[in-house]
Motif scaffolding. Sequence first.
Motif, PDB file in Angstrom:
ATOM      1  N   THR A  10      -8.978 -62.764  28.624  1.00 13.12           N
ATOM      2  CA  THR A  10      -8.364 -64.200  28.922  1.00 13.12           C
ATOM      3  C   THR A  10      -7.581 -64.533  27.816  1.00 13.12           C
ATOM      4  OG1 THR A  10     -10.262 -65.174  27.929  1.00 13.12           O
ATOM      5  CG2 THR A  10     -10.257 -65.115  30.365  1.00 13.12           C
ATOM      6  N   GLY A  11      -7.421 -63.762  26.798  1.00 16.24           N
ATOM      7  CA  GLY A  11      -6.338 -63.891  25.584  1.00 16.24           C
ATOM      8  C   GLY A  11      -4.928 -63.696  26.016  1.00 16.24           C
ATOM      9  N   SER A  12      -4.056 -63.927  25.148  1.00 12.64           N
ATOM     10  CA  SER A  12      -2.651 -63.641  25.430  1.00 12.64           C
ATOM     11  C   SER A  12      -2.223 -62.224  25.479  1.00 12.64           C
ATOM     12  CB  SER A  12      -1.809 -64.160  24.250  1.00 12.64           C
ATOM     13  OG  SER A  12      -2.090 -65.624  24.055  1.00 12.64           O
ATOM     14  N   THR A  13      -2.784 -61.289  24.549  1.00 10.09           N
ATOM     15  CA  THR A  13      -2.575 -59.787  24.858  1.00 10.09           C
ATOM     16  C   THR A  13      -3.450 -59.334  26.135  1.00 10.09           C
ATOM     17  OG1 THR A  13      -2.384 -59.906  22.315  1.00 10.09           O
ATOM     18  CG2 THR A  13      -2.589 -57.717  23.688  1.00 10.09           C
ATOM     19  N   GLY A  14      -4.378 -59.676  26.245  1.00  8.53           N
ATOM     20  CA  GLY A  14      -5.642 -59.357  27.365  1.00  8.53           C
ATOM     21  C   GLY A  14      -4.750 -59.545  28.671  1.00  8.53           C
ATOM     22  N   LYS A  15      -4.460 -60.660  28.831  1.00 11.76           N
ATOM     23  CA  LYS A  15      -3.678 -60.903  30.264  1.00 11.76           C
ATOM     24  C   LYS A  15      -2.447 -59.992  30.253  1.00 11.76           C
ATOM     25  CE  LYS A  15      -4.834 -65.989  30.259  1.00 11.76           C
ATOM     26  NZ  LYS A  15      -4.395 -67.197  29.900  1.00 11.76           N
ATOM     27  N   ARG A  16      -1.570 -59.683  29.399  1.00 12.18           N
ATOM     28  CA  ARG A  16      -0.472 -58.768  29.377  1.00 12.18           C
ATOM     29  C   ARG A  16      -1.047 -57.300  30.111  1.00 12.18           C
ATOM     30  NH1 ARG A  16       1.081 -62.542  26.017  1.00 12.18           N
ATOM     31  NH2 ARG A  16       3.578 -62.987  25.584  1.00 12.18           N
ATOM     32  N   ILE A  17      -2.198 -56.991  29.276  1.00 16.11           N
ATOM     33  CA  ILE A  17      -2.737 -55.719  29.791  1.00 16.11           C
ATOM     34  C   ILE A  17      -3.239 -55.770  31.176  1.00 16.11           C
ATOM     35  CG2 ILE A  17      -4.466 -54.210  29.458  1.00 16.11           C
ATOM     36  CD1 ILE A  17      -4.881 -55.355  26.146  1.00 16.11           C
ATOM     37  N   GLY A 160      10.063 -52.358  24.038  1.00 13.71           N
ATOM     38  CA  GLY A 160       9.572 -51.068  23.969  1.00 13.71           C
ATOM     39  C   GLY A 160       9.985 -50.132  22.863  1.00 13.71           C
ATOM     40  N   LYS A 161      10.203 -50.737  21.810  1.00 22.86           N
ATOM     41  CA  LYS A 161      10.647 -50.091  20.599  1.00 22.86           C
ATOM     42  C   LYS A 161       9.757 -50.259  19.274  1.00 22.86           C
ATOM     43  CE  LYS A 161      15.370 -48.713  22.186  1.00 22.86           C
ATOM     44  NZ  LYS A 161      16.715 -48.720  21.648  1.00 22.86           N
ATOM     45  N   VAL A 162       9.363 -49.280  18.900  1.00 21.30           N
ATOM     46  CA  VAL A 162       7.968 -49.281  17.812  1.00 21.30           C
ATOM     47  C   VAL A 162       8.329 -48.581  16.662  1.00 21.30           C
ATOM     48  CG1 VAL A 162       6.333 -50.386  19.448  1.00 21.30           C
ATOM     49  CG2 VAL A 162       6.576 -47.720  19.089  1.00 21.30           C
ATOM     50  N   LYS A 163       7.511 -48.808  15.606  1.00 13.88           N
ATOM     51  CA  LYS A 163       7.373 -47.781  14.562  1.00 13.88           C
ATOM     52  C   LYS A 163       5.977 -47.578  14.335  1.00 13.88           C
ATOM     53  CE  LYS A 163       8.610 -47.109   9.520  1.00 13.88           C
ATOM     54  NZ  LYS A 163       9.336 -47.839   8.428  1.00 13.88           N
ATOM     55  N   ARG A 176       3.399 -58.934  21.668  1.00 11.24           N
ATOM     56  CA  ARG A 176       2.213 -58.622  22.395  1.00 11.24           C
ATOM     57  C   ARG A 176       2.351 -57.837  23.364  1.00 11.24           C
ATOM     58  NH1 ARG A 176      -1.748 -62.237  20.832  1.00 11.24           N
ATOM     59  NH2 ARG A 176      -1.099 -63.946  19.817  1.00 11.24           N
ATOM     60  N   ASP A 177       3.586 -57.786  24.189  1.00 11.12           N
ATOM     61  CA  ASP A 177       4.011 -57.014  25.339  1.00 11.12           C
ATOM     62  C   ASP A 177       4.143 -55.655  24.711  1.00 11.12           C
ATOM     63  OD1 ASP A 177       4.623 -59.181  26.808  1.00 11.12           O
ATOM     64  OD2 ASP A 177       6.719 -59.031  26.697  1.00 11.12           O
ATOM     65  N   ASP A 178       4.632 -55.157  23.715  1.00  8.96           N
ATOM     66  CA  ASP A 178       4.748 -53.878  23.234  1.00  8.96           C
ATOM     67  C   ASP A 178       3.295 -53.245  22.738  1.00  8.96           C
ATOM     68  OD1 ASP A 178       7.166 -53.649  23.592  1.00  8.96           O
ATOM     69  OD2 ASP A 178       7.882 -54.323  21.589  1.00  8.96           O
ATOM     70  N   VAL A 179       2.361 -54.321  22.433  1.00  9.89           N
ATOM     71  CA  VAL A 179       1.005 -53.822  21.988  1.00  9.89           C
ATOM     72  C   VAL A 179       0.152 -53.478  23.214  1.00  9.89           C
ATOM     73  CG1 VAL A 179      -1.038 -54.620  21.099  1.00  9.89           C
ATOM     74  CG2 VAL A 179       0.884 -55.221  19.618  1.00  9.89           C
ATOM     75  N   ALA A 180       0.467 -54.172  24.247  1.00 12.16           N
ATOM     76  CA  ALA A 180      -0.258 -54.194  25.395  1.00 12.16           C
ATOM     77  C   ALA A 180       0.116 -52.756  26.171  1.00 12.16           C
ATOM     78  CB  ALA A 180       0.339 -54.921  26.586  1.00 12.16           C
ATOM     79  N   PHE A 181       1.354 -52.361  25.874  1.00 11.00           N
ATOM     80  CA  PHE A 181       1.797 -50.846  26.303  1.00 11.00           C
ATOM     81  C   PHE A 181       1.375 -49.789  25.540  1.00 11.00           C
ATOM     82  CE2 PHE A 181       5.282 -53.037  28.989  1.00 11.00           C
ATOM     83  CZ  PHE A 181       5.179 -52.398  29.943  1.00 11.00           C
ATOM     84  N   LEU A 182       1.093 -50.159  24.286  1.00 11.70           N
ATOM     85  CA  LEU A 182       0.595 -49.059  23.277  1.00 11.70           C
ATOM     86  C   LEU A 182      -0.959 -48.758  23.673  1.00 11.70           C
ATOM     87  CD1 LEU A 182       2.109 -50.066  19.849  1.00 11.70           C
ATOM     88  CD2 LEU A 182       2.364 -47.988  20.952  1.00 11.70           C
ATOM     89  N   LEU A 183      -1.597 -49.916  23.947  1.00 16.14           N
ATOM     90  CA  LEU A 183      -2.937 -50.011  24.294  1.00 16.14           C
ATOM     91  C   LEU A 183      -3.109 -49.336  25.407  1.00 16.14           C
ATOM     92  CD1 LEU A 183      -4.133 -53.414  23.118  1.00 16.14           C
ATOM     93  CD2 LEU A 183      -4.759 -51.467  22.156  1.00 16.14           C
ATOM     94  N   ILE A 184      -2.360 -49.435  26.487  1.00 10.49           N
ATOM     95  CA  ILE A 184      -2.446 -48.637  27.865  1.00 10.49           C
ATOM     96  C   ILE A 184      -1.996 -47.281  27.948  1.00 10.49           C
ATOM     97  CG2 ILE A 184      -1.223 -48.596  30.068  1.00 10.49           C
ATOM     98  CD1 ILE A 184      -1.316 -51.810  29.849  1.00 10.49           C
ATOM     99  N   MET A 185      -1.026 -46.915  27.202  1.00 10.75           N
ATOM    100  CA  MET A 185      -0.729 -45.587  26.825  1.00 10.75           C
ATOM    101  C   MET A 185      -1.808 -44.619  26.132  1.00 10.75           C
ATOM    102  SD  MET A 185       3.436 -44.970  26.303  1.00 10.75           S
ATOM    103  CE  MET A 185       2.952 -43.174  26.646  1.00 10.75           C
ATOM    104  N   SER A 186      -2.672 -45.556  25.321  1.00 15.30           N
ATOM    105  CA  SER A 186      -3.655 -44.709  24.621  1.00 15.30           C
ATOM    106  C   SER A 186      -4.703 -44.386  25.591  1.00 15.30           C
ATOM    107  CB  SER A 186      -4.439 -45.724  23.526  1.00 15.30           C
ATOM    108  OG  SER A 186      -3.130 -45.975  22.563  1.00 15.30           O
ATOM    109  N   LEU A 187      -4.767 -44.919  26.855  1.00 14.48           N
ATOM    110  CA  LEU A 187      -5.819 -44.433  27.847  1.00 14.48           C
ATOM    111  C   LEU A 187      -5.561 -43.093  28.097  1.00 14.48           C
ATOM    112  CD1 LEU A 187      -5.705 -47.569  30.165  1.00 14.48           C
ATOM    113  CD2 LEU A 187      -7.399 -46.822  28.586  1.00 14.48           C
TER     114      LEU A 187
END
Length: 216
Positions: A10-17, A160-163, A176-187
């Motif tokens: 229910t958090g901001s990052t969680g919803k994006r995920i 979509g660009k990170v260091k 948060r969008d990019d964090v969500a993608f990083l977490l999902i790619m970590s799957l």
Amino acid sequence: MEKILIVGATGSTGKRIIEILNNSQSFDPVAMIRKEEQKDIFEDMEVKWVLADLEQDDFSQALKGIDKVIFAAGSGGKTGPDKTTEVDEKGAIKIIDAAKKAKIKKFIMLSSMGADEPSKHKDLEHYLEAKAEADEHLRESGLKYTILRAGALTDDMGLGKVKLAGKLGAPGEIPRDDVAFLLIMSLADPLVQNMTFEAVEGDEPIKSAMIELSRG
């Protein structure tokens, strides 16, 4: 399809995920919620949900049938020490232990830059200490894991660009969008397996940055 439990859904990052996973062909998201009235958010999205609270003791029902876990819950740096300890440290440790018992295939932890040196950040020290304890418990749990220590989270549009690095030289921000993608790619099992790394916004596309980091 693998079932992914999102802790902190229910958090901001969680919803994006959840939104990203809900359009995936490989993963089926399951939102963990604290209160039943929160279910409407996810039922409207046709996303499964389970009722569980990080301050309770039994997560066996929440983890039933789950393949992997993304832990994106957090009390926030402005929360008092007691609440932070309950959620970010004790709550995380309890669900890590339950995940091990349930033979979860991989546990992805959203942590914070500075968790390796809490005493250097006096205004966030209690929060970073809690994150550090949870991170260490996960590393020692025997579970396959990824720990993402993100910079300061923003609500800016993700580019979509990170260091990425095991240890970055300076603090920074990341959407948060990019964090969500990083977490999902970590799957993905070969990527950042049993690694702890830091992330801020940068110039390298997320996918190539993740692959490069995984190769060491």
